[in-house]
Design a protein around this motif. Structure first.
Motif, PDB file in Angstrom:
ATOM      1  N   ASP A  16      23.635  52.029  30.009  1.00 52.59           N
ATOM      2  CA  ASP A  16      24.281  51.533  28.789  1.00 52.59           C
ATOM      3  C   ASP A  16      24.276  50.017  28.678  1.00 52.59           C
ATOM      4  OD1 ASP A  16      24.830  54.135  28.072  1.00 52.59           O
ATOM      5  OD2 ASP A  16      26.972  54.025  28.534  1.00 52.59           O
ATOM      6  N   HIS A  17      24.271  49.332  29.833  1.00 56.40           N
ATOM      7  CA  HIS A  17      24.443  47.882  29.815  1.00 56.40           C
ATOM      8  C   HIS A  17      23.288  47.109  30.443  1.00 56.40           C
ATOM      9  CE1 HIS A  17      28.459  48.455  28.293  1.00 56.40           C
ATOM     10  NE2 HIS A  17      28.586  49.416  29.176  1.00 56.40           N
ATOM     11  N   GLY A  18      22.206  47.800  30.780  1.00 56.57           N
ATOM     12  CA  GLY A  18      21.033  47.134  31.337  1.00 56.57           C
ATOM     13  C   GLY A  18      21.289  46.497  32.689  1.00 56.57           C
ATOM     14  N   LEU A  19      22.020  47.210  33.531  1.00 60.82           N
ATOM     15  CA  LEU A  19      22.374  46.685  34.855  1.00 60.82           C
ATOM     16  C   LEU A  19      21.589  47.383  35.950  1.00 60.82           C
ATOM     17  CD1 LEU A  19      26.268  46.764  34.567  1.00 60.82           C
ATOM     18  CD2 LEU A  19      24.749  44.853  34.065  1.00 60.82           C
ATOM     19  N   ALA A  20      21.524  46.731  37.090  1.00 65.38           N
ATOM     20  CA  ALA A  20      21.014  47.381  38.293  1.00 65.38           C
ATOM     21  C   ALA A  20      22.066  48.384  38.752  1.00 65.38           C
ATOM     22  CB  ALA A  20      20.772  46.352  39.395  1.00 65.38           C
ATOM     23  N   ILE A  21      21.628  49.464  39.341  1.00 64.84           N
ATOM     24  CA  ILE A  21      22.559  50.487  39.819  1.00 64.84           C
ATOM     25  C   ILE A  21      23.522  49.885  40.841  1.00 64.84           C
ATOM     26  CG2 ILE A  21      21.121  51.418  41.669  1.00 64.84           C
ATOM     27  CD1 ILE A  21      23.142  53.551  39.217  1.00 64.84           C
ATOM     28  N   TYR A  22      23.030  48.933  41.623  1.00 70.53           N
ATOM     29  CA  TYR A  22      23.856  48.250  42.615  1.00 70.53           C
ATOM     30  C   TYR A  22      25.062  47.592  41.943  1.00 70.53           C
ATOM     31  CZ  TYR A  22      25.010  44.805  46.241  1.00 70.53           C
ATOM     32  OH  TYR A  22      25.658  44.052  47.179  1.00 70.53           O
ATOM     33  N   ASP A  23      24.820  46.854  40.880  1.00 71.31           N
ATOM     34  CA  ASP A  23      25.911  46.182  40.170  1.00 71.31           C
ATOM     35  C   ASP A  23      26.824  47.178  39.471  1.00 71.31           C
ATOM     36  OD1 ASP A  23      25.068  43.618  40.900  1.00 71.31           O
ATOM     37  OD2 ASP A  23      23.790  43.418  39.132  1.00 71.31           O
ATOM     38  N   SER A  24      26.235  48.169  38.858  1.00 69.61           N
ATOM     39  CA  SER A  24      27.043  49.131  38.123  1.00 69.61           C
ATOM     40  C   SER A  24      27.917  49.972  39.055  1.00 69.61           C
ATOM     41  CB  SER A  24      26.172  50.019  37.248  1.00 69.61           C
ATOM     42  OG  SER A  24      25.301  50.799  38.033  1.00 69.61           O
ATOM     43  N   ALA A  25      27.512  50.127  40.305  1.00 70.95           N
ATOM     44  CA  ALA A  25      28.336  50.858  41.268  1.00 70.95           C
ATOM     45  C   ALA A  25      29.659  50.139  41.506  1.00 70.95           C
ATOM     46  CB  ALA A  25      27.584  51.041  42.582  1.00 70.95           C
ATOM     47  N   TYR A  26      29.629  48.816  41.554  1.00 69.17           N
ATOM     48  CA  TYR A  26      30.871  48.057  41.713  1.00 69.17           C
ATOM     49  C   TYR A  26      31.773  48.217  40.499  1.00 69.17           C
ATOM     50  CZ  TYR A  26      29.192  45.777  45.919  1.00 69.17           C
ATOM     51  OH  TYR A  26      28.750  45.531  47.192  1.00 69.17           O
ATOM     52  N   VAL A  27      31.181  48.200  39.331  1.00 67.89           N
ATOM     53  CA  VAL A  27      31.959  48.388  38.100  1.00 67.89           C
ATOM     54  C   VAL A  27      32.563  49.796  38.084  1.00 67.89           C
ATOM     55  CG1 VAL A  27      31.875  48.427  35.586  1.00 67.89           C
ATOM     56  CG2 VAL A  27      30.563  46.699  36.837  1.00 67.89           C
ATOM     57  N   ALA A  28      31.766  50.783  38.427  1.00 68.85           N
ATOM     58  CA  ALA A  28      32.251  52.167  38.455  1.00 68.85           C
ATOM     59  C   ALA A  28      33.372  52.347  39.468  1.00 68.85           C
ATOM     60  CB  ALA A  28      31.095  53.118  38.765  1.00 68.85           C
ATOM     61  N   LEU A  29      33.249  51.729  40.630  1.00 67.37           N
ATOM     62  CA  LEU A  29      34.289  51.848  41.652  1.00 67.37           C
ATOM     63  C   LEU A  29      35.586  51.197  41.181  1.00 67.37           C
ATOM     64  CD1 LEU A  29      35.220  52.692  44.461  1.00 67.37           C
ATOM     65  CD2 LEU A  29      34.308  50.515  45.324  1.00 67.37           C
ATOM     66  N   ALA A  30      35.500  50.012  40.611  1.00 68.83           N
ATOM     67  CA  ALA A  30      36.701  49.339  40.101  1.00 68.83           C
ATOM     68  C   ALA A  30      37.342  50.180  39.003  1.00 68.83           C
ATOM     69  CB  ALA A  30      36.354  47.950  39.586  1.00 68.83           C
ATOM     70  N   GLU A  31      36.524  50.758  38.152  1.00 69.21           N
ATOM     71  CA  GLU A  31      37.038  51.617  37.083  1.00 69.21           C
ATOM     72  C   GLU A  31      37.750  52.833  37.677  1.00 69.21           C
ATOM     73  OE1 GLU A  31      35.024  52.938  33.047  1.00 69.21           O
ATOM     74  OE2 GLU A  31      34.177  54.046  34.757  1.00 69.21           O
ATOM     75  N   GLN A  32      37.116  53.468  38.647  1.00 66.88           N
ATOM     76  CA  GLN A  32      37.694  54.657  39.273  1.00 66.88           C
ATOM     77  C   GLN A  32      39.020  54.340  39.967  1.00 66.88           C
ATOM     78  OE1 GLN A  32      36.381  55.950  43.170  1.00 66.88           O
ATOM     79  NE2 GLN A  32      35.898  57.957  42.292  1.00 66.88           N
ATOM     80  N   GLN A  33      39.075  53.192  40.628  1.00 70.53           N
ATOM     81  CA  GLN A  33      40.261  52.800  41.388  1.00 70.53           C
ATOM     82  C   GLN A  33      41.324  52.123  40.519  1.00 70.53           C
ATOM     83  OE1 GLN A  33      40.738  53.357  44.851  1.00 70.53           O
ATOM     84  NE2 GLN A  33      39.016  54.732  44.472  1.00 70.53           N
TER      85      GLN A  33
END
Length: 65
Positions: A16-33
């Protein structure tokens, strides 16, 4: 944290945002937590901070102390 449970959301964010999976994993983790994510990567910050309000520029961290 294990990546596998975050993978579907990280992939969605990356696409959705044109990110590397590595970067998006941090965003997803912060969102989840339900935590703020302080970053010093200006390109990443500019791509996501308007959508994900919990993504903060790293210099704002000192404001929380």
């Amino acid at each position: 944290y294990p990546f596998r449970p975050l993978a579907p959301r990280a992939y969605e964010i990356a696409c959705d945002h044109g990110l590397a999976i590595y970067d998006s994993a941090y965003v997803a983790l912060a969102e989840q937590q339900d935590k703020d994510l302080y970053i010093a990567d200006i390109a990443l910050y500019n791509k996501v901070h308007n959508v994900f309000g919990f993504v903060k520029w790293f210099t704002k961290y000192s404001d929380t102390l």
